[in-house]
Motif scaffolding. Structure first.
Motif, short mmCIF file in Angstrom:
data_model
loop_
_atom_site.label_atom_id
_atom_site.label_comp_id
_atom_site.label_asym_id
_atom_site.label_seq_id
_atom_site.Cartn_x
_atom_site.Cartn_y
_atom_site.Cartn_z
N GLY A 189 0.81 -1.22 0.00
CA GLY A 189 0.00 0.00 0.00
C GLY A 189 0.84 1.26 0.00
N GLN A 204 -7.38 7.93 12.91
CA GLN A 204 -8.32 7.76 11.79
C GLN A 204 -9.63 8.51 11.97
N HIS A 205 -10.07 8.72 13.21
CA HIS A 205 -11.37 9.37 13.35
C HIS A 205 -11.25 10.89 13.19
N LYS A 239 -8.75 10.91 9.13
CA LYS A 239 -9.25 10.05 8.06
C LYS A 239 -8.10 9.51 7.19
N GLU A 240 -8.14 9.77 5.87
CA GLU A 240 -7.14 9.11 5.02
C GLU A 240 -5.73 9.65 5.24
N ALA A 265 -4.49 9.80 8.29
CA ALA A 265 -4.12 9.26 9.60
C ALA A 265 -2.82 8.48 9.51
N SER A 288 -2.38 5.62 10.73
CA SER A 288 -2.70 4.20 10.68
C SER A 288 -4.21 4.07 10.68
N ASN A 289 -4.71 2.91 10.25
CA ASN A 289 -6.17 2.72 10.35
C ASN A 289 -6.56 2.07 11.66
N ILE A 290 -5.59 1.85 12.53
CA ILE A 290 -5.86 1.16 13.80
C ILE A 290 -6.85 1.93 14.64
N CYS A 291 -7.83 1.21 15.18
CA CYS A 291 -8.88 1.82 15.98
C CYS A 291 -8.94 1.01 17.26
N PHE A 293 -11.67 5.45 5.53
CA PHE A 293 -10.76 6.35 4.79
C PHE A 293 -9.31 5.91 5.02
N ALA A 294 -8.97 5.69 6.29
CA ALA A 294 -7.59 5.32 6.62
C ALA A 294 -7.22 3.98 6.00
N ALA A 320 -6.54 4.35 2.25
CA ALA A 320 -5.23 4.99 2.06
C ALA A 320 -4.10 4.00 2.39
N THR A 321 -4.27 3.22 3.45
CA THR A 321 -3.24 2.23 3.82
C THR A 321 -3.03 1.22 2.70
N ALA A 322 -4.11 0.88 2.01
CA ALA A 322 -4.02 -0.08 0.90
C ALA A 322 -3.49 0.58 -0.37
N GLY A 323 -3.25 1.89 -0.32
CA GLY A 323 -2.66 2.58 -1.47
C GLY A 323 -3.67 3.21 -2.41
#
Lengths: 458, 476
Positions: A179, A334-335, A338-339, A341, A343-346, B174-175, B178-181
């Protein structure tokens, strides 16, 4: 007061349900569902409801189908004895059934426990910042790579990892790197540890991150970490060190060898091997504070109360200035971002971090160091005993070992591993003629049996 | 120091429990008794060294300074905080289940069987064809699902660069993209709070890899046009991703697979009542339709051809792995036990009571609730009051407040999800707490909370001057 619910966990009586429906102004629950007929589901899954007792019996029967083996398995997942006090305290419902601490005023207990966990990791790594839990070592390594990508954005896109790395870790890292448009490359190893000369030849501006482990996946203590750190530093690559919470208590401090980030497992305290469930370590220097993935707990104060506060108590004129804890730096998360962030870790592993912290507190520094020293001594002693058997040589690598070591066998390793299972022992087959054996306080009392079984099957 | 906070009365410096480090630390000379040479070891280690009774009291005190679902209502919208049945803890604590992940399949038949049973149950519940249990959290499930979608497109030689996400979606969507590119294309909500089909038509195209959608959405509205939405996305060559955060409202009433979704994640810690543990561990299994199954993470579990047992296998075009092994196993066991306890009827009734409760509570509160009709949760607006202040005041009335200021499509939102476990009287209490707080004076809201273990905490100060360990408190 009949409770005619299908779910045993709804308290509604028929009368209450009727009163609630009347208050809303509908005839029945069906009228509340706004699902078009074309996509409504009226079929059956065929899942029969069972009683608690039936389910406990059923699951116990299923799990009993796992063979009763004494495990000498490691490679990143380690079992140590977990004192009873850990279960009893962590299982308190106020911890277990709580959620992320979005209202810190009623979550001070968990926040403080996580703050203490972070502090323990700061001591063990020598770095400035530790987050309070990631999923496991593999995903923490993946997150480190994306951090490298963000903080080294002007440099290269190659992530260098040792050629001997747990396969699952490598596979997870590949997904995070995909990614971020990073490429994973390996560097060679010599006799179980990094080939630093080869690494020096490979280093360059295109390298964003260098990853090394100590102990390595073969259980070898890496002897030239400082040299690897220097190499990374020279080319401005991020130096990421993998370890685990027990080994860190005796091995040279990651900060002292120049590590920018430490990842690895902390679940080796507080959790059994649990079929691979874990707790990721993620610690780094202050420089990357605002790029850290995941949750952070910070110390703050109670706000000075405004004039005219009422109700007495905390709002009274004397309050304010008392230390209190809160989730912090959430603008990375992330909250909020968003994009963008980090990391997407929640949701993460907060409760496992709590368990690790309680286990560490129970051991104290003495107990931790003793446990770690035993990991060295037991491995050395068991390797020497296996080495005496004809048809086996151990340890394969001429290094100091922590918990585990490789064994060279004359016969095919898979066949030996299978035969050992027949004798009641589980060991790992690395390749054609290599086995790996891991010893901790949990199985140290069964080494006589293992050696005898080896003798039987070799 | 006050050790009794039963009545939450506070004075002086307030209620607190010292840090373990403040109760005393010990420094150990690591090299004194080390089997390793000095150049491989640290000189010393400094950590607290409490006795076991001191440890027990410390953590018991901390637990008492903590709100939990076993303490009272916890109606955090989109978080689905349900009662956690106690017996599932005992099921998961079976030492036979906690085996090492590197066990051979032959010697781990019990674990493989339970994995297989849970995979099948989840596939049925979601209307999916294949399930992986590997992702260790909902967000990890999202990442897995999107990586599977990405691999699917790549395999067809059809790389796509964008993921479309409604503005009201969970931030993780969203995150994750984005993490997946992927580039994110944000989809504005329609005037009725749902997906605007015209806006969707305009947003999707040849670059669309997927649309990520939760249904019911984050204000509790069912996307009634789901069939049209699916057609629009599929016609553009994209995949439809279902965010399972709100699945509780659909159990046994509707299945993502029947609605045209191609890939979904399950938040088993929400939908199937496994404890959230203060923020995890959770688990986020992913379900897919047949076409995507070859891309799922490895290993998967299936019955052997002879039907005599179970085996692991690597899907043909696997994305590899998203966790070191199979994910958060103990959480998965609890989810299995919960599903087995409820069965078909219980699952459907859980959704029915969750929807009943949300609608009843929305009816009972004085705050405005825009949109509707809604399912399991609703976003009330605090209007000209500050939602965060109203929430702090609710704490004084003995309930946990809802999620505040989100989703942004509702001003001063209070996103409320009572779930099926609250009864009428509990909902009446919740409504009263809402109404009292909402009607209170500005001064009272500003001073709140003042019947809790801590007064309002300076969160801005915590971020401006980060102190993240007891080492950072030295000298204070």
């Amino acid at each position: 007061m009949s409770r005619a619910n299908g779910t045993p966990y709804a308290p509604h009586t028929d009368d209450e349900t009727a009163a609630m429906l009347a208050a809303i102004g509908v005839d029945d629950e069906e009228a509340l569902f706004d699902i078009p007929e074309a996509v409504a589901f009226d079929g059956e899954f065929g899942i029969d409801a069972r009683t608690e007792r039936e389910i406990r019996d059923e699951c116990a029967r299923v799990f009993a189908r796992n063979d009763d083996l004494t495990e000498f398995l490691g490679r990143g997942h380690y079992g140590h004895y977990v004192p009873s006090v850990v279960d009893h305290l962590a299982d308190r419902a106020e911890f277990l059934t709580s959620y992320t601490q979005y209202q810190p005023e009623v979550s001070q207990g968990f926040l403080q426990a996580l703050f203490e966990y972070q502090s323990m990791l700061v001591e063990l790594t020598g770095l400035d910042v530790a987050n309070c839990s990631m999923y496991d070592a593999a995903t923490a390594l993946g997150e480190a790579a994306t951090l490298a990508d963000r903080v080294r954005s002007t440099a290269g896109d190659t992530v260098l990892v040792p050629e001997q790395l747990r396969e699952g870790k490598r596979a997870v890292l590949e997904n995070y790197c995909d990614g971020a448009d990073l490429t994973v490359e390996t560097y060679p190893m010599t006799d179980g540890t990094a080939d630093v000369d080869a690494l020096a030849d490979r280093a360059g501006d295109d390298v964003a991150m260098v990853y090394a482990e100590s102990p390595t996946v073969r259980g070898c203590i890496e002897e030239r970490l400082a040299a690897i750190g220097d190499l990374a530093d020279e080319t401005d690559a991020l130096f990421v060190l993998g370890s685990d919470v027990v080994a860190l208590s005796v091995l040279e401090s990651p900060a002292a060898v120049g590590a920018d980030v430490v990842v690895g497992e902390a679940g080796s305290l507080g959790l059994p091997t649990a079929y691979g469930m874990g707790l990721g370590i993620f610690a780094c220097s202050d420089e990357f504070l605002r790029q850290v993935p995941g949750r952070l707990v910070g110390a703050s104060e109670e706000r000075a109360p405004p004039e005219g506060a009422r109700d007495g108590g905390a709002g009274g004129a004397d309050a304010g200035g008392t230390r209190a804890y809160t989730l912090t730096l959430q603008t990375r998360e992330q909250h909020i971002r968003k994009e963008r962030a980090t990391s997407n870790i929640c949701t993460n592993q907060a409760w496992v971090a709590l368990r690790a912290a309680i286990h560490a507190a129970t051991l104290g520094p003495d107990g931790l160091v003793d446990l770690a020293n035993d990991c060295v001594r037991e491995a050395e002693a068991l390797a020497a005993r296996i080495d005496e058997l004809s048809g086996a040589a151990a340890p394969v690598h001429d290094r100091h070992h922590f918990r585990e070591f490789a064994v060279r066998v004359d016969q095919p390793a898979e066949a030996i591993a299978t035969d050992l299972e027949g004798e009641g022992f589980a060991v790992h087959a690395i390749d054609d003629h290599l086995l790996q054996v891991c010893v901790t306080d949990l199985n140290a009392g069964r080494t006589d049996g293992l050696v005898a079984a080896f003798e039987e099957v070799l | 120091m006050i050790h009794d906070q039963a009545n939450y009365e506070r004075e002086g410096e307030g209620v607190r429990e010292p840090l373990l480090s403040e109760k005393g630390q010990e420094t150990v000379d690591v090299r004194a008794d080390s089997p390793l040479p000095d150049d491989l070891t640290r000189e010393e280690l400094t950590l607290p060294n409490p006795s076991e009774p001191e440890t027990a009291r410390h953590y018991t005190r901390l637990s008492q300074m903590n709100w939990a679902i076993d303490s009272g209502p916890y109606p955090l919208g989109s978080c689905t905080m349900k009662y956690n049945p106690k017996f599932t803890e005992d099921v998961a604590a079976d030492p036979n289940a906690a085996i090492h992940p590197d066990r051979s399949a032959r010697s781990a038949q019990g674990n493989l069987e339970l994995q297989h049973r849970l995979q099948e149950a989840l596939a049925d519940i979601g209307g999916m064809d294949a399930v992986t249990l590997q992702p260790p959290a909902g967000a990890a499930g999202e990442l897995t699902g999107i990586l599977v979608a990405k691999a699917y497109h790549a395999h067809r030689g059809n790389d796509r660069s964008e993921v479309v996400i409604p503005a009201s979606a969970h931030g993780t969507n969203f995150a994750t993209a984005a993490t997946a590119g992927y580039d994110v294309v944000e989809l504005p909500s329609g005037e009725d709070g749902r997906v605007d089909l015209e806006a969707l038509e305009a947003a999707v195209g040849d670059d669309t890899a997927a649309l990520m959608l939760t249904n019911p959405n984050t204000v509790g509205l069912f996307e009634r046009d789901i069939t049209e939405i699916a057609d629009i996305v599929h016609d553009a060559g994209g995949l439809l991703y279902y965010d399972g955060a709100n699945l509780n409202a659909l159990l046994g009433r509707g299945r993502p697979g029947d609605m045209g979704f191609d890939v979904m994640h399950y938040n088993v810690h929400k939908t199937f009542a496994t404890p959230h543990g203060g923020g995890g561990p959770g688990a986020g299994p992913v379900g897919v339709v047949d076409e995507l199954a070859p891309f799922l993470p490895t290993p998967r579990v299936r019955e052997t051809e002879k039907g005599s047992g179970y085996e692991r296998f690597e899907p043909e075009h696997t994305i590899g792995k998203v966790h070191g092994f199979v994910g958060n196993w103990l959480v998965l066991i609890k989810a299995y036990a919960y599903v087995a306890r409820l069965g078909d009827e219980g699952l459907a009734d859980a959704a029915a009571k969750a929807v009943l409760n949300a609608n009843y509570l929305a009816e009972r509160i004085d705050l405005d609730v825009p949109f509707g009709p809604f399912h399991h949760e609703f976003a009330a607006t605090a209007g000209d009051r500050d939602a965060a202040d109203v929430a702090k005041r609710m704490l004084d009335f003995g309930v946990h407040p809802p999620t505040t200021k989100w989703p942004e499509m509702v001003p001063e939102a209070m996103l409320t999800e009572p779930t099926e476990i609250e009864g009428k009287s509990s909902l009446d209490d919740l409504a009263e707490a809402f109404n009292l707080a909402y009607a209170d004076t500005d001064e009272a809201l500003d001073a709140a909370p003042n019947r809790t273990a801590a007064a309002r905490i300076d969160q801005v100060g915590a971020a401006r001057n980060p102190r993240l360990s007891w080492q950072a408190l030295d000298g204070e």
